[in-house]
Design a protein around this motif. Structure first.
Motif, mmCIF file in Angstrom:
data_model
loop_
_atom_site.group_PDB
_atom_site.id
_atom_site.type_symbol
_atom_site.label_atom_id
_atom_site.label_comp_id
_atom_site.label_asym_id
_atom_site.label_seq_id
_atom_site.Cartn_x
_atom_site.Cartn_y
_atom_site.Cartn_z
ATOM 1 N N ASN A 198 0.861 -1.227 -0.270
ATOM 2 C CA ASN A 198 0.194 -0.138 -0.041
ATOM 3 C C ASN A 198 0.886 1.188 0.055
ATOM 4 O OD1 ASN A 198 -2.690 -1.252 0.085
ATOM 5 N ND2 ASN A 198 -2.325 -1.588 2.095
ATOM 6 N N SER A 199 2.156 1.245 -0.539
ATOM 7 C CA SER A 199 2.807 2.579 -0.786
ATOM 8 C C SER A 199 2.780 3.295 -2.208
ATOM 9 C CB SER A 199 4.117 2.266 -0.264
ATOM 10 O OG SER A 199 4.836 1.167 -1.364
ATOM 11 N N THR A 200 2.063 2.729 -2.930
ATOM 12 C CA THR A 200 2.045 3.311 -4.178
ATOM 13 C C THR A 200 1.263 4.763 -4.168
ATOM 14 O OG1 THR A 200 1.779 1.031 -5.195
ATOM 15 C CG2 THR A 200 1.132 2.997 -6.874
ATOM 16 N N GLU A 201 0.043 4.496 -3.570
ATOM 17 C CA GLU A 201 -0.627 6.168 -3.412
ATOM 18 C C GLU A 201 0.300 6.759 -2.578
ATOM 19 O OE1 GLU A 201 -1.798 2.983 -3.021
ATOM 20 O OE2 GLU A 201 -3.703 3.012 -4.030
ATOM 21 N N THR A 202 0.867 6.355 -1.486
ATOM 22 C CA THR A 202 1.777 7.306 -0.879
ATOM 23 C C THR A 202 2.912 8.108 -1.674
ATOM 24 O OG1 THR A 202 1.500 6.472 1.257
ATOM 25 C CG2 THR A 202 3.419 7.489 1.136
ATOM 26 N N ILE A 203 3.600 7.018 -2.547
ATOM 27 C CA ILE A 203 4.639 7.564 -3.195
ATOM 28 C C ILE A 203 4.274 8.625 -4.378
ATOM 29 C CG2 ILE A 203 6.547 6.870 -4.945
ATOM 30 C CD1 ILE A 203 6.442 4.151 -3.407
ATOM 31 N N LEU A 204 3.101 8.249 -4.975
ATOM 32 C CA LEU A 204 2.463 9.127 -6.090
ATOM 33 C C LEU A 204 1.809 10.316 -5.448
ATOM 34 C CD1 LEU A 204 0.477 6.325 -8.146
ATOM 35 C CD2 LEU A 204 2.680 7.799 -8.749
ATOM 36 N N SER A 205 1.880 10.462 -4.059
ATOM 37 C CA SER A 205 1.042 11.653 -3.614
ATOM 38 C C SER A 205 2.185 12.679 -3.701
ATOM 39 C CB SER A 205 0.736 11.629 -2.280
ATOM 40 O OG SER A 205 1.783 11.475 -1.320
ATOM 41 N N HIS A 206 3.288 12.605 -3.875
ATOM 42 C CA HIS A 206 4.478 13.451 -3.914
ATOM 43 C C HIS A 206 4.675 13.769 -5.272
ATOM 44 C CE1 HIS A 206 5.592 12.752 0.033
ATOM 45 N NE2 HIS A 206 5.518 11.457 -0.206
ATOM 46 N N THR A 207 3.824 13.496 -6.267
ATOM 47 C CA THR A 207 3.881 14.159 -7.617
ATOM 48 C C THR A 207 3.141 15.331 -7.732
ATOM 49 O OG1 THR A 207 1.961 12.785 -8.580
ATOM 50 C CG2 THR A 207 4.222 11.669 -8.388
ATOM 51 N N GLY A 208 3.443 16.104 -8.829
ATOM 52 C CA GLY A 208 2.656 17.394 -9.217
ATOM 53 C C GLY A 208 2.254 17.250 -10.582
#
Length: 88
Positions: free
Chosen positions: A15-25
């Motif tokens: 469940n880290s995909t969403e966390t990692i992607l939350s740092h994109t702009g």
């Protein structure tokens, strides 16, 4: 995006995909890359992934043998082909 924790499957399972992607702009293009990347557009609905890139099996029998024996992605490489799709 390159997942530094392991393959895309690892980031999906833990469940880290969403966390990692939350740092994109909004101006950043992202790629989810790895042989186990699910190549299903619905799997990424609502996520900022511009290009999933994975592998497609071209020799199912050989692939199954390798998987049953716990083989690596490197061992699977001759029996798969690289695939990707660009999100609209």
């Amino acid at each position: 995006m390159v997942d530094f924790e392991g393959s895309p499957a690892t980031s999906i399972i833990n469940n880290s995909t969403e966390t990692i992607l939350s740092h994109t702009g909004p101006d950043l293009k992202t790629v989810l890359l790895g042989p186990s990347t699910p190549m299903l557009p619905k799997a990424f609905a609502g996520l900022p992934i511009n290009m999933p890139a994975g592998a497609a099996i071209i020799e199912p029998r050989q692939t199954l043998k390798i998987v049953r024996r716990g083989g690596s992605a490197r061992a699977l490489k001759p029996f798969t082909r690289r695939v990707y799709w660009l999100a609209a």
